[in-house]
Design a protein around this motif. Structure first.
Motif, short mmCIF file in Angstrom:
data_model
loop_
_atom_site.label_atom_id
_atom_site.label_comp_id
_atom_site.label_asym_id
_atom_site.label_seq_id
_atom_site.Cartn_x
_atom_site.Cartn_y
_atom_site.Cartn_z
N VAL A 1 -6.38 -11.52 7.68
CA VAL A 1 -6.77 -12.56 6.72
C VAL A 1 -5.55 -13.09 5.97
N THR A 2 -4.63 -12.22 5.57
CA THR A 2 -3.44 -12.71 4.86
C THR A 2 -2.52 -13.48 5.80
N MET B 1 0.83 -1.18 0.00
CA MET B 1 0.00 0.00 0.00
C MET B 1 0.87 1.23 0.00
N CYS B 2 0.34 2.27 -0.63
CA CYS B 2 1.07 3.53 -0.64
C CYS B 2 1.14 4.08 0.77
N HIS B 3 2.06 4.98 0.99
CA HIS B 3 2.20 5.60 2.31
C HIS B 3 2.18 7.12 2.20
N TYR B 4 1.72 7.64 1.07
CA TYR B 4 1.82 9.07 0.87
C TYR B 4 0.49 9.83 0.96
N CYS B 5 -0.62 9.17 0.80
CA CYS B 5 -1.89 9.89 0.70
C CYS B 5 -2.53 10.17 2.06
N ILE C 1 -6.46 -7.21 -2.60
CA ILE C 1 -6.17 -6.27 -1.52
C ILE C 1 -5.40 -5.06 -2.05
N ALA C 2 -4.46 -5.30 -2.95
CA ALA C 2 -3.71 -4.18 -3.53
C ALA C 2 -4.64 -3.24 -4.29
N LYS C 3 -5.65 -3.78 -4.97
CA LYS C 3 -6.60 -2.93 -5.70
C LYS C 3 -7.37 -2.04 -4.72
N GLU C 4 -7.67 -2.56 -3.56
CA GLU C 4 -8.38 -1.76 -2.57
C GLU C 4 -7.43 -0.76 -1.92
N GLU C 5 -6.31 -1.24 -1.44
CA GLU C 5 -5.41 -0.38 -0.66
C GLU C 5 -4.66 0.63 -1.50
#
Length: 155
Positions: free
Chosen positions: A23-24, A1-5, A117-121
């Motif tokens: 879950v993961t 997940m990004c950490h900038y927004c 999960i990447a698509k969501e996060e």
């Protein structure tokens, strides 16, 4: 997940991310248990995945997804995520770890879960920062609380 927004600091998004991590962790543990021949532990962890994902998806779909899918810009993206939820739910509901083909499919499903999960996060959660109004955040948090009745005082 990004950490900038900054979305990781939003309480609801923080809860969704914590659920993803739980879950993961269970998914990885199930695969390791299968690798070591412990089908009982693997089955327990798959059941945990199914249970946690059911509440997680309810919170997402009835809250954040419902609110954001009202915007045509996000509707298709969210629709695809919901289809992925349904496909994984159907598989987890019938998986038989004594069947070699189901074990192979579980490995594939876990890989697909990471991509989901990447698509969501990396996509949807950052977009929610600018897409949702205060009332929409309130509705989204209320849906999460409904899906997690035992999590008093979290949101």
């Amino acid at each position: 997940m990004c950490h900038y927004c900054g979305c990781r600091e939003i309480p609801l998004i923080k809860e969704f991310i914590a659920e993803h991590e739980s879950v993961t962790d269970a998914a990885g543990g199930a695969l390791r248990a299968l690798d070591s021949g412990d089908r009982g532990l693997a089955a327990d962890l798959v059941a945990r995945m199914e249970r946690e994902l059911r509440a997680h998806w309810q919170g997402e779909e009835q809250g954040l997804f419902a609110v954001m899918s009202g915007d045509a810009e996000y509707a298709g993206y969210i629709g695809a995520l919901v289809v992925e939820h349904r496909e994984l739910a159907a598989f987890l509901g019938r998986v038989d770890l004594d069947r070699a083909e189901d074990v192979v499919r579980l490995r594939e499903a876990v890989d697909e879960l990471y991509h989901h999960i990447a698509k969501e996060e990396d996509g949807l959660f950052p977009a929610s920062l600018t897409a949702l109004s205060g009332d929409e955040w309130d509705l989204s948090m209320a849906a999460w609380r409904t899906a997690h009745p035992d999590a008093r005082g979290v949101l």
